[in-house]
Write a protein that holds these residues in place. Structure first.
Motif, PDB file in Angstrom:
ATOM      1  N   GLY A  92      23.567   2.735 -18.291  1.00 27.57           N
ATOM      2  CA  GLY A  92      23.782   4.137 -17.769  1.00 27.57           C
ATOM      3  C   GLY A  92      25.289   4.052 -17.862  1.00 27.57           C
ATOM      4  O   GLY A  92      26.006   4.999 -17.268  1.00 27.57           O
ATOM      5  N   ILE A  93      25.958   3.072 -18.784  1.00 23.54           N
ATOM      6  CA  ILE A  93      27.524   3.295 -19.362  1.00 23.54           C
ATOM      7  C   ILE A  93      27.680   4.516 -19.965  1.00 23.54           C
ATOM      8  O   ILE A  93      28.624   5.278 -19.880  1.00 23.54           O
ATOM      9  N   ILE A  94      26.678   4.880 -20.752  1.00 23.20           N
ATOM     10  CA  ILE A  94      26.616   6.259 -21.475  1.00 23.20           C
ATOM     11  C   ILE A  94      25.211   6.935 -21.160  1.00 23.20           C
ATOM     12  O   ILE A  94      24.243   6.395 -20.981  1.00 23.20           O
ATOM     13  N   ASP A  95      25.300   8.305 -21.620  1.00 19.78           N
ATOM     14  CA  ASP A  95      24.367   9.145 -21.303  1.00 19.78           C
ATOM     15  C   ASP A  95      23.447   9.186 -22.499  1.00 19.78           C
ATOM     16  O   ASP A  95      22.066   9.633 -22.344  1.00 19.78           O
ATOM     17  N   ALA A  96      23.934   9.252 -23.697  1.00 19.52           N
ATOM     18  CA  ALA A  96      23.181   9.615 -25.107  1.00 19.52           C
ATOM     19  C   ALA A  96      24.088   9.030 -26.047  1.00 19.52           C
ATOM     20  O   ALA A  96      25.429   8.347 -26.012  1.00 19.52           O
ATOM     21  N   ALA A  97      23.526   8.955 -27.568  1.00 13.20           N
ATOM     22  CA  ALA A  97      24.169   8.634 -28.623  1.00 13.20           C
ATOM     23  C   ALA A  97      24.194   9.690 -29.603  1.00 13.20           C
ATOM     24  O   ALA A  97      23.062  10.240 -29.845  1.00 13.20           O
ATOM     25  N   VAL A  98      25.537   9.828 -30.611  1.00 13.75           N
ATOM     26  CA  VAL A  98      25.158  10.609 -31.551  1.00 13.75           C
ATOM     27  C   VAL A  98      25.274   9.735 -32.594  1.00 13.75           C
ATOM     28  O   VAL A  98      26.200   8.739 -33.016  1.00 13.75           O
ATOM     29  N   THR A  99      24.261   9.611 -33.552  1.00 10.49           N
ATOM     30  CA  THR A  99      24.086   8.711 -34.696  1.00 10.49           C
ATOM     31  C   THR A  99      23.667   9.317 -35.760  1.00 10.49           C
ATOM     32  O   THR A  99      23.413  10.345 -35.875  1.00 10.49           O
ATOM     33  N   VAL A 100      23.110   8.329 -36.755  1.00  9.67           N
ATOM     34  CA  VAL A 100      22.533   8.856 -38.031  1.00  9.67           C
ATOM     35  C   VAL A 100      21.137   8.248 -38.318  1.00  9.67           C
ATOM     36  O   VAL A 100      21.018   7.149 -37.872  1.00  9.67           O
ATOM     37  N   CYS A 101      20.469   8.822 -39.214  1.00 10.25           N
ATOM     38  CA  CYS A 101      19.052   8.181 -39.529  1.00 10.25           C
ATOM     39  C   CYS A 101      18.766   8.737 -41.148  1.00 10.25           C
ATOM     40  O   CYS A 101      19.098  10.230 -41.276  1.00 10.25           O
ATOM     41  N   ASP A 102      18.348   7.885 -41.695  1.00 13.36           N
ATOM     42  CA  ASP A 102      17.876   8.249 -43.161  1.00 13.36           C
ATOM     43  C   ASP A 102      16.842   9.358 -43.030  1.00 13.36           C
ATOM     44  O   ASP A 102      15.885   9.180 -42.144  1.00 13.36           O
ATOM     45  N   GLY A 103      16.470  10.425 -43.654  1.00 17.29           N
ATOM     46  CA  GLY A 103      15.466  11.259 -43.620  1.00 17.29           C
ATOM     47  C   GLY A 103      15.828  12.447 -42.480  1.00 17.29           C
ATOM     48  O   GLY A 103      14.860  13.200 -42.453  1.00 17.29           O
ATOM     49  N   ALA A 104      16.829  12.221 -41.856  1.00 19.30           N
ATOM     50  CA  ALA A 104      17.340  13.137 -40.815  1.00 19.30           C
ATOM     51  C   ALA A 104      18.714  13.608 -40.877  1.00 19.30           C
ATOM     52  O   ALA A 104      19.165  14.721 -40.413  1.00 19.30           O
ATOM     53  N   GLY A 105      19.687  12.890 -41.228  1.00 20.59           N
ATOM     54  CA  GLY A 105      20.983  12.918 -40.853  1.00 20.59           C
ATOM     55  C   GLY A 105      21.471  12.788 -39.524  1.00 20.59           C
ATOM     56  O   GLY A 105      21.000  11.816 -38.833  1.00 20.59           O
ATOM     57  N   THR A 106      22.566  13.531 -38.893  1.00 25.01           N
ATOM     58  CA  THR A 106      22.843  13.284 -37.692  1.00 25.01           C
ATOM     59  C   THR A 106      22.122  13.597 -36.702  1.00 25.01           C
ATOM     60  O   THR A 106      21.163  14.746 -36.653  1.00 25.01           O
ATOM     61  N   VAL A 107      21.631  12.772 -35.644  1.00 26.56           N
ATOM     62  CA  VAL A 107      20.739  12.719 -34.660  1.00 26.56           C
ATOM     63  C   VAL A 107      21.300  12.464 -33.232  1.00 26.56           C
ATOM     64  O   VAL A 107      22.285  11.498 -32.919  1.00 26.56           O
TER      65      VAL A 107
END
Length: 225
Positions: free
Chosen positions: A88-103
């Motif tokens: 519960g320290i953060i609500d979500a993450a903005v990261t990356v994935c091959d085959g998708a880009g930013t997620v």
């Protein structure tokens, strides 16, 4: 085009699930990959071989991409974000994935499943099967048309979607500084995590340390000092 930098910033290009080329790395040895994979010397050839291992065993840059995995190391960026969401320290993450880009996602399993296999993802082509797998695990692909990597726009999307405290991975100081500005205008709190930092300049290291919350040292002399 699919490009990932790994094992001392060896720039590896993948096409058709095959390594097409790999550049020379900037280091000769990595203690982590020596321990995990038994790689005694970091070379373009060992980087290419490791990328081929990830393609074969984890489906990277392919429709076979696995989106679930256990903890790879206890101190990685994806592991930290996964733990942060669960706690519960953060609500979500903005990261990356091959085959998708930013997620953008609030699913801790997806955060680890995507990020645990990735080193420094520079470019990726969109893969429908990968993006559908991400969607089924409650992830949002920022740009499904082209698989673009844009962490600033990803953070803006997260803020607009109602997330008030979330993590964002960045690989340079300018992005980290832009995220601090976004914090002010959007009224959110962003945990900025600097990743893939081997070989950065002293100035870049200083700026990133000033702007980010967590900075992975990798093999950066200037971060460590």
């Amino acid at each position: 085009m699919n490009i990932m930098e790994l094992l001392g910033r060896s720039r590896v290009r993948v096409e058709g699930e095959k390594v097409i080329e790999a550049s020379d790395p900037v280091i000769q040895w990595c203690p982590l990959f020596d321990k995990i994979r038994g790689i005694k010397e970091v070379t373009a050839e060992s980087a290419a071989a490791n990328m081929e291992f990830r393609i074969e065993n984890h489906g990277m840059f392919s429709p076979r991409r696995k989106l679930k995995m256990g903890t790879f190391v206890g101190f990685g960026a994806s592991e930290s974000m996964m733990t942060g969401i669960r706690a519960g320290i953060i609500d979500a993450a903005v990261t990356v994935c091959d085959g998708a880009g930013t997620v953008i996602t609030a699913n801790p399993e997806l955060v680890q499943g995507m990020g645990g296999y990735i080193s420094g993802l520079a470019e990726t082509d969109p893969i429908p099967e990968v993006m559908e797998g991400i969607r089924r695990m409650d992830g949002h692909v920022l740009s499904p048309v082209d698989g673009k990597i844009d962490q600033i726009k990803g953070a803006a999307y997260a803020a607009a979607a109602g997330y008030r405290k979330f993590a964002v991975t960045v690989a340079d100081a300018a992005e980290a500084e832009s995220l601090r500005e976004l914090e002010k205008t959007a009224g959110v709190r962003i945990m900025i995590i600097g990743v893939h930092l081997t070989g950065i300049s002293p100035e870049e290291a200083s700026r990133l340390l000033a702007a980010a919350d967590i900075v992975t040292a990798c093999a950066s002399k200037h971060i460590r000092e």
